[in-house]
Design a protein around this motif. Structure first.
Motif, PDB file in Angstrom:
ATOM      1  N   LYS A  26       0.849  -1.200   0.000  1.00 17.21           N
ATOM      2  CA  LYS A  26       0.000   0.000   0.000  1.00 17.21           C
ATOM      3  C   LYS A  26       0.885   1.251   0.000  1.00 17.21           C
ATOM      4  CE  LYS A  26      -3.788   2.233   2.398  1.00 17.21           C
ATOM      5  NZ  LYS A  26      -4.645   2.293   3.558  1.00 17.21           N
ATOM      6  N   ASN A  27       1.966   1.226   0.768  1.00 22.17           N
ATOM      7  CA  ASN A  27       2.917   2.338   0.763  1.00 22.17           C
ATOM      8  C   ASN A  27       3.536   2.491  -0.629  1.00 22.17           C
ATOM      9  OD1 ASN A  27       2.425   2.725   3.467  1.00 22.17           O
ATOM     10  ND2 ASN A  27       4.392   1.927   4.163  1.00 22.17           N
ATOM     11  N   PHE A  28       3.913   1.386  -1.235  1.00 16.02           N
ATOM     12  CA  PHE A  28       4.461   1.426  -2.599  1.00 16.02           C
ATOM     13  C   PHE A  28       3.479   2.134  -3.536  1.00 16.02           C
ATOM     14  CE2 PHE A  28       4.417  -0.427  -6.852  1.00 16.02           C
ATOM     15  CZ  PHE A  28       5.725  -0.198  -7.276  1.00 16.02           C
ATOM     16  N   ASN A  29       2.221   1.723  -3.483  1.00 14.02           N
ATOM     17  CA  ASN A  29       1.207   2.317  -4.354  1.00 14.02           C
ATOM     18  C   ASN A  29       1.049   3.811  -4.093  1.00 14.02           C
ATOM     19  OD1 ASN A  29       0.744  -0.203  -5.449  1.00 14.02           O
ATOM     20  ND2 ASN A  29      -1.116  -0.580  -4.277  1.00 14.02           N
ATOM     21  N   LEU A  30       1.051   4.208  -2.837  1.00 13.55           N
ATOM     22  CA  LEU A  30       0.909   5.623  -2.495  1.00 13.55           C
ATOM     23  C   LEU A  30       2.079   6.422  -3.045  1.00 13.55           C
ATOM     24  CD1 LEU A  30      -0.664   7.847  -0.972  1.00 13.55           C
ATOM     25  CD2 LEU A  30       0.750   7.296   1.034  1.00 13.55           C
ATOM     26  N   TYR A  31       3.287   5.921  -2.857  1.00 11.10           N
ATOM     27  CA  TYR A  31       4.466   6.659  -3.301  1.00 11.10           C
ATOM     28  C   TYR A  31       4.546   6.722  -4.825  1.00 11.10           C
ATOM     29  CZ  TYR A  31       5.838   6.438   1.624  1.00 11.10           C
ATOM     30  OH  TYR A  31       5.877   6.565   2.989  1.00 11.10           O
ATOM     31  N   MET A  32       4.054   5.687  -5.501  1.00  9.80           N
ATOM     32  CA  MET A  32       3.996   5.752  -6.960  1.00  9.80           C
ATOM     33  C   MET A  32       2.937   6.763  -7.418  1.00  9.80           C
ATOM     34  SD  MET A  32       6.419   4.057  -8.277  1.00  9.80           S
ATOM     35  CE  MET A  32       5.929   3.949  -9.999  1.00  9.80           C
ATOM     36  N   SER A  33       1.854   6.898  -6.664  1.00  8.39           N
ATOM     37  CA  SER A  33       0.869   7.945  -6.967  1.00  8.39           C
ATOM     38  C   SER A  33       1.503   9.319  -6.829  1.00  8.39           C
ATOM     39  CB  SER A  33      -0.343   7.836  -6.031  1.00  8.39           C
ATOM     40  OG  SER A  33      -1.043   6.637  -6.262  1.00  8.39           O
ATOM     41  N   PHE A  34       2.323   9.481  -5.800  1.00 14.41           N
ATOM     42  CA  PHE A  34       3.039  10.753  -5.624  1.00 14.41           C
ATOM     43  C   PHE A  34       3.991  10.979  -6.803  1.00 14.41           C
ATOM     44  CE2 PHE A  34       2.853  10.419  -0.673  1.00 14.41           C
ATOM     45  CZ  PHE A  34       1.505  10.721  -0.676  1.00 14.41           C
ATOM     46  N   ALA A  35       4.690   9.932  -7.219  1.00 16.53           N
ATOM     47  CA  ALA A  35       5.620  10.057  -8.351  1.00 16.53           C
ATOM     48  C   ALA A  35       4.871  10.522  -9.596  1.00 16.53           C
ATOM     49  CB  ALA A  35       6.325   8.726  -8.618  1.00 16.53           C
ATOM     50  N   GLU A  85      -5.884   8.987   0.202  1.00 22.17           N
ATOM     51  CA  GLU A  85      -5.324  10.295   0.473  1.00 22.17           C
ATOM     52  C   GLU A  85      -5.569  11.216  -0.717  1.00 22.17           C
ATOM     53  OE1 GLU A  85      -3.293   7.478   3.152  1.00 22.17           O
ATOM     54  OE2 GLU A  85      -3.886   7.433   1.063  1.00 22.17           O
ATOM     55  N   VAL A  86      -5.893  12.445  -0.417  1.00 22.55           N
ATOM     56  CA  VAL A  86      -6.152  13.450  -1.442  1.00 22.55           C
ATOM     57  C   VAL A  86      -5.067  14.513  -1.340  1.00 22.55           C
ATOM     58  CG1 VAL A  86      -7.793  15.175  -2.271  1.00 22.55           C
ATOM     59  CG2 VAL A  86      -8.634  13.026  -1.311  1.00 22.55           C
ATOM     60  N   PHE A  87      -4.530  14.891  -2.482  1.00 18.06           N
ATOM     61  CA  PHE A  87      -3.503  15.927  -2.483  1.00 18.06           C
ATOM     62  C   PHE A  87      -3.547  16.672  -3.807  1.00 18.06           C
ATOM     63  CE2 PHE A  87      -1.839  11.901  -3.819  1.00 18.06           C
ATOM     64  CZ  PHE A  87      -1.126  12.179  -4.974  1.00 18.06           C
ATOM     65  N   SER A  88      -3.294  17.959  -3.743  1.00 13.92           N
ATOM     66  CA  SER A  88      -3.302  18.757  -4.966  1.00 13.92           C
ATOM     67  C   SER A  88      -2.289  19.894  -4.875  1.00 13.92           C
ATOM     68  CB  SER A  88      -4.702  19.305  -5.235  1.00 13.92           C
ATOM     69  OG  SER A  88      -5.120  20.103  -4.147  1.00 13.92           O
ATOM     70  N   ASP A  89      -1.338  19.726  -3.974  1.00 11.94           N
ATOM     71  CA  ASP A  89      -0.272  20.716  -3.861  1.00 11.94           C
ATOM     72  C   ASP A  89       1.038  19.988  -3.599  1.00 11.94           C
ATOM     73  OD1 ASP A  89       0.437  20.784  -0.793  1.00 11.94           O
ATOM     74  OD2 ASP A  89      -1.744  20.762  -0.887  1.00 11.94           O
ATOM     75  N   ILE A  90       2.143  20.686  -3.738  1.00 13.03           N
ATOM     76  CA  ILE A  90       3.436  20.003  -3.670  1.00 13.03           C
ATOM     77  C   ILE A  90       3.859  19.622  -2.256  1.00 13.03           C
ATOM     78  CG2 ILE A  90       4.240  21.028  -5.815  1.00 13.03           C
ATOM     79  CD1 ILE A  90       6.031  22.877  -4.104  1.00 13.03           C
ATOM     80  N   THR A  91       3.204  20.149  -1.234  1.00 17.40           N
ATOM     81  CA  THR A  91       3.610  19.877   0.148  1.00 17.40           C
ATOM     82  C   THR A  91       2.876  18.699   0.775  1.00 17.40           C
ATOM     83  OG1 THR A  91       4.081  22.226   0.407  1.00 17.40           O
ATOM     84  CG2 THR A  91       3.916  20.953   2.424  1.00 17.40           C
ATOM     85  N   THR A  92       1.607  18.529   0.473  1.00 19.28           N
ATOM     86  CA  THR A  92       0.781  17.518   1.145  1.00 19.28           C
ATOM     87  C   THR A  92       1.347  16.100   1.068  1.00 19.28           C
ATOM     88  OG1 THR A  92      -1.197  18.869   0.917  1.00 19.28           O
ATOM     89  CG2 THR A  92      -1.542  16.511   1.253  1.00 19.28           C
ATOM     90  N   PRO A  93       1.855  15.624  -0.070  1.00 19.03           N
ATOM     91  CA  PRO A  93       2.401  14.262  -0.073  1.00 19.03           C
ATOM     92  C   PRO A  93       3.511  14.054   0.973  1.00 19.03           C
ATOM     93  CG  PRO A  93       2.030  14.973  -2.301  1.00 19.03           C
ATOM     94  CD  PRO A  93       1.816  16.179  -1.419  1.00 19.03           C
ATOM     95  N   ALA A 147      10.650  19.108   5.709  1.00 13.78           N
ATOM     96  CA  ALA A 147      11.258  20.393   6.076  1.00 13.78           C
ATOM     97  C   ALA A 147      11.802  21.112   4.840  1.00 13.78           C
ATOM     98  CB  ALA A 147      12.368  20.181   7.102  1.00 13.78           C
ATOM     99  N   ILE A 148      12.403  20.367   3.942  1.00 16.36           N
ATOM    100  CA  ILE A 148      12.970  20.972   2.722  1.00 16.36           C
ATOM    101  C   ILE A 148      11.862  21.516   1.814  1.00 16.36           C
ATOM    102  CG2 ILE A 148      14.249  20.496   0.587  1.00 16.36           C
ATOM    103  CD1 ILE A 148      15.861  18.398   2.307  1.00 16.36           C
ATOM    104  N   ILE A 149      10.801  20.719   1.610  1.00 18.51           N
ATOM    105  CA  ILE A 149       9.745  21.166   0.694  1.00 18.51           C
ATOM    106  C   ILE A 149       9.015  22.386   1.254  1.00 18.51           C
ATOM    107  CG2 ILE A 149       7.777  19.754   1.461  1.00 18.51           C
ATOM    108  CD1 ILE A 149       8.816  20.299  -2.197  1.00 18.51           C
ATOM    109  N   GLU A 150       9.019  22.546   2.573  1.00 20.00           N
ATOM    110  CA  GLU A 150       8.349  23.692   3.198  1.00 20.00           C
ATOM    111  C   GLU A 150       9.194  24.965   3.197  1.00 20.00           C
ATOM    112  OE1 GLU A 150       7.205  21.992   6.997  1.00 20.00           O
ATOM    113  OE2 GLU A 150       5.138  21.710   6.276  1.00 20.00           O
ATOM    114  N   GLU A 151      10.471  24.846   2.807  1.00 22.40           N
ATOM    115  CA  GLU A 151      11.330  26.036   2.755  1.00 22.40           C
ATOM    116  C   GLU A 151      10.817  27.015   1.703  1.00 22.40           C
ATOM    117  OE1 GLU A 151      15.268  24.664   1.862  1.00 22.40           O
ATOM    118  OE2 GLU A 151      15.516  23.725   3.828  1.00 22.40           O
TER     119      GLU A 151
END
Length: 167
Positions: A26-35, A85-93, A147-151
């Motif tokens: 399930k984690n694999f699938n989520l991270y591939m969705s982020f990719a 999980e729903v996301f539509s911005d670069i920080t949420t993932p 932390a990096i993406i929130e900079e």
């Protein structure tokens, strides 16, 4: 403890490990969705970061599969629950990942505690290394990437820095 002449682990521990195996997929699938999201949005370095993270999750799944198989535990492959999980911005993932990795660690803790309660020291040891040992890095990387993406700096510089966390 089960009859170790037939199987190394008890049915209860086996069920927990099968759930962990499914959770890693399930984690694999989520991270591939982020990719996919970052690829479509035009951030190839962040896409590559998520692909690498997904491959790590597949490796964790393989560890669980191999342990179950080596323990002679028979199981049917579980249904992998859909990520909602729903996301539509670069920080949420990145935020979602910190939460997911803490959830993963908690699941592994429960397996370890159950193994100790059953005096299944082989499984308790195996859970410590590789699974819990890996979770230290997984949680740390997730927090650093967040932390990096929130900079407040150039996204392409942040992308490069995030990808460098996995080298």
């Amino acid at each position: 403890m089960s009859n170790r002449k037939l199987c190394l682990i008890s049915p209860a521990i086996g069920e927990m490990l099968v759930k962990q195996l499914a959770h890693e997929l399930k984690n694999f699938n989520l991270y591939m969705s982020f990719a996919n999201y970052y690829a479509v949005e035009g951030y190839p370095k962040i896409e590559k970061y998520w692909r690498k993270r997904a491959q790590e999750e597949m490796r964790h799944h393989e560890w669980c599969f191999k342990y179950l198989t080596n323990a002679d535990y028979k199981f049917n492959y579980p249904l992998i629950e859909e990520n909602k999980e729903v996301f539509s911005d670069i920080t949420t993932p990145f935020k979602l990942t910190v939460t997911r990795e803490i959830e993963t660690t908690d699941m592994i803790y429960k397996i370890h505690e159950a193994a100790l309660a059953e005096k299944d020291y082989m499984t308790a040891y195996w859970v410590l290394n590789p699974l819990l040992k890996e979770q230290i890095e997984e949680e740390n990387t997730s927090r650093m990437a967040l932390a990096i993406i929130e900079e407040d700096s150039d996204i392409y510089l942040r992308s490069k820095e995030i990808l460098s966390l996995l080298k």
